[in-house]
Design a protein around this motif. Sequence first.
Motif, PDB file in Angstrom:
ATOM      1  N   ALA A 108      47.842  32.823  31.569  1.00 53.12           N
ATOM      2  CA  ALA A 108      46.823  31.980  30.927  1.00 53.12           C
ATOM      3  C   ALA A 108      47.149  31.763  29.458  1.00 53.12           C
ATOM      4  O   ALA A 108      47.042  30.654  28.935  1.00 53.12           O
ATOM      5  CB  ALA A 108      45.447  32.618  31.069  1.00 53.12           C
ATOM      6  N   GLU A 109      47.571  32.864  28.793  1.00 46.05           N
ATOM      7  CA  GLU A 109      47.926  32.738  27.375  1.00 46.05           C
ATOM      8  C   GLU A 109      49.119  31.811  27.202  1.00 46.05           C
ATOM      9  O   GLU A 109      49.190  31.031  26.265  1.00 46.05           O
ATOM     10  CB  GLU A 109      48.231  34.114  26.798  1.00 46.05           C
ATOM     11  N   GLY A 110      50.068  31.905  28.151  1.00 47.89           N
ATOM     12  CA  GLY A 110      51.241  31.039  28.073  1.00 47.89           C
ATOM     13  C   GLY A 110      50.866  29.577  28.207  1.00 47.89           C
ATOM     14  O   GLY A 110      51.386  28.716  27.489  1.00 47.89           O
ATOM     15  N   LYS A 111      49.927  29.304  29.141  1.00 40.73           N
ATOM     16  CA  LYS A 111      49.477  27.913  29.316  1.00 40.73           C
ATOM     17  C   LYS A 111      48.764  27.417  28.066  1.00 40.73           C
ATOM     18  O   LYS A 111      48.945  26.282  27.635  1.00 40.73           O
ATOM     19  CB  LYS A 111      48.543  27.820  30.525  1.00 40.73           C
ATOM     20  N   LEU A 112      47.920  28.285  27.480  1.00 38.41           N
ATOM     21  CA  LEU A 112      47.199  27.885  26.275  1.00 38.41           C
ATOM     22  C   LEU A 112      48.157  27.614  25.120  1.00 38.41           C
ATOM     23  O   LEU A 112      47.985  26.669  24.361  1.00 38.41           O
ATOM     24  CB  LEU A 112      46.189  28.969  25.887  1.00 38.41           C
ATOM     25  N   GLU A 113      49.182  28.479  25.028  1.00 37.87           N
ATOM     26  CA  GLU A 113      50.168  28.261  23.969  1.00 37.87           C
ATOM     27  C   GLU A 113      50.886  26.941  24.172  1.00 37.87           C
ATOM     28  O   GLU A 113      51.170  26.216  23.224  1.00 37.87           O
ATOM     29  CB  GLU A 113      51.171  29.423  23.947  1.00 37.87           C
ATOM     30  N   GLY A 114      51.172  26.641  25.466  1.00 32.39           N
ATOM     31  CA  GLY A 114      51.832  25.374  25.761  1.00 32.39           C
ATOM     32  C   GLY A 114      50.959  24.188  25.388  1.00 32.39           C
ATOM     33  O   GLY A 114      51.421  23.204  24.815  1.00 32.39           O
ATOM     34  N   LYS A 115      49.663  24.299  25.704  1.00 37.34           N
ATOM     35  CA  LYS A 115      48.735  23.230  25.358  1.00 37.34           C
ATOM     36  C   LYS A 115      48.619  23.070  23.848  1.00 37.34           C
ATOM     37  O   LYS A 115      48.576  21.961  23.322  1.00 37.34           O
ATOM     38  CB  LYS A 115      47.355  23.523  25.956  1.00 37.34           C
ATOM     39  N   ALA A 116      48.551  24.200  23.149  1.00 37.18           N
ATOM     40  CA  ALA A 116      48.446  24.148  21.689  1.00 37.18           C
ATOM     41  C   ALA A 116      49.673  23.495  21.089  1.00 37.18           C
ATOM     42  O   ALA A 116      49.577  22.671  20.172  1.00 37.18           O
ATOM     43  CB  ALA A 116      48.254  25.561  21.133  1.00 37.18           C
ATOM     44  N   GLU A 117      50.866  23.856  21.619  1.00 41.17           N
ATOM     45  CA  GLU A 117      52.100  23.276  21.098  1.00 41.17           C
ATOM     46  C   GLU A 117      52.135  21.770  21.328  1.00 41.17           C
ATOM     47  O   GLU A 117      52.532  20.997  20.451  1.00 41.17           O
ATOM     48  CB  GLU A 117      53.297  23.947  21.791  1.00 41.17           C
TER      49      GLU A 117
ATOM     50  N   LYS B 266      49.513  19.784  21.639  1.00 39.80           N
ATOM     51  CA  LYS B 266      48.525  19.161  20.760  1.00 39.80           C
ATOM     52  C   LYS B 266      49.080  19.052  19.344  1.00 39.80           C
ATOM     53  O   LYS B 266      48.900  18.026  18.664  1.00 39.80           O
ATOM     54  CB  LYS B 266      47.245  19.982  20.758  1.00 39.80           C
ATOM     55  N   ALA B 267      49.771  20.089  18.880  1.00 40.75           N
ATOM     56  CA  ALA B 267      50.362  20.070  17.537  1.00 40.75           C
ATOM     57  C   ALA B 267      51.419  18.977  17.426  1.00 40.75           C
ATOM     58  O   ALA B 267      51.495  18.270  16.409  1.00 40.75           O
ATOM     59  CB  ALA B 267      50.975  21.440  17.231  1.00 40.75           C
ATOM     60  N   GLU B 268      52.224  18.830  18.483  1.00 43.15           N
ATOM     61  CA  GLU B 268      53.253  17.772  18.473  1.00 43.15           C
ATOM     62  C   GLU B 268      52.605  16.394  18.406  1.00 43.15           C
ATOM     63  O   GLU B 268      53.126  15.473  17.747  1.00 43.15           O
ATOM     64  CB  GLU B 268      54.124  17.891  19.729  1.00 43.15           C
ATOM     65  N   SER B 269      51.450  16.230  19.053  1.00 41.72           N
ATOM     66  CA  SER B 269      50.742  14.942  19.011  1.00 41.72           C
ATOM     67  C   SER B 269      50.259  14.636  17.598  1.00 41.72           C
ATOM     68  O   SER B 269      50.310  13.489  17.140  1.00 41.72           O
ATOM     69  CB  SER B 269      49.558  14.967  19.979  1.00 41.72           C
ATOM     70  N   VAL B 270      49.767  15.685  16.903  1.00 37.95           N
ATOM     71  CA  VAL B 270      49.326  15.513  15.516  1.00 37.95           C
ATOM     72  C   VAL B 270      50.500  15.057  14.654  1.00 37.95           C
ATOM     73  O   VAL B 270      50.383  14.110  13.859  1.00 37.95           O
ATOM     74  CB  VAL B 270      48.743  16.828  14.964  1.00 37.95           C
TER      75      VAL B 270
END
Length: 296
Positions: free
Chosen positions: A231-240, A242-246
């Motif tokens: 779950a943490e890995g998926k969240l980290e992937g999502k965060a990464e 989202k950051a790339e989109s910014v």
Amino acid sequence: MNQNRKLAKLLFKDNFMFGAVMVNEEICRDFLEMAVGFPIEKVEISKEKSMIYHPEYRGIRLDIIARDENRTHYNVEMQVAQKSHMEKRARYYHSQMDMELLLTGEDYRELPAAYVIFICDFDPFGQKKYRYTIRNTCAETGFPIADGSTTIFLSTCGKNESEVPTKLVKFLKFVKADLTDSVRDYQDDFIRKIQEFMEHVRSSREMEEKFMLLEELLKDERAEGRLEGKAEGKLEGKAEGKAESVLLLLQDLGSVSEELRNKILKEQDMDILLKYLKLAARAESMADFVKEMDKI
């Protein structure tokens, strides 16, 4: 391998066997006398705090909590693998014992002596000692500070036989022993008593059920840990992502500094990243984005 076979192969230093044997008050008293070096008439073990599952600690705690006739408190734990910050672990255990006493209405001036004892299947300080006794002293004078707290590290890897009691050396050799050596005759009544009680544990239906329960708890905990890791890995992937989109939106406003890029990429809070994304979409300039970003 069925649970009976697993239980039969446990050594004294294995967590479950250690806890099952040491809750025997006679064995615990004999051990404490040997470890601390003074006679103890009687020991009471807090069975509700020993050999149980503690969800708040995220794990199984099988250490032994006991007190003697003088109200001296003891916390005994087996350590088969070296862990970092063991001294701070001891400090934490001391504070836990003190806090529990204070919460029962004890005045700090009446706090009893307290011992934290680690039985280590390694040398915690690399000095080849069977026993390391640690107490507080004044750095300038060397005088001992009588706060009543003592930490003892017992090591199976000691080489100083002439400096410690023979009984302690034999006991630590027994702790270190493999399955074959653990059943040999050490010519010591205390070790013989432990060996006999271990046989009782192995043949006890009640102990078998407790062992099975512990195995299930550990299995569930490991499974939960794997799920949390995924779950943490998926969240980290999502965060990464989202950051790339910014950063992609910011490129339309101009050059993104290395400092700003790193700050955005290191952010793991999804709510904050979403705010960054909305801000990047409506910002009219890089300076405008940075100014509003600092307010988040």
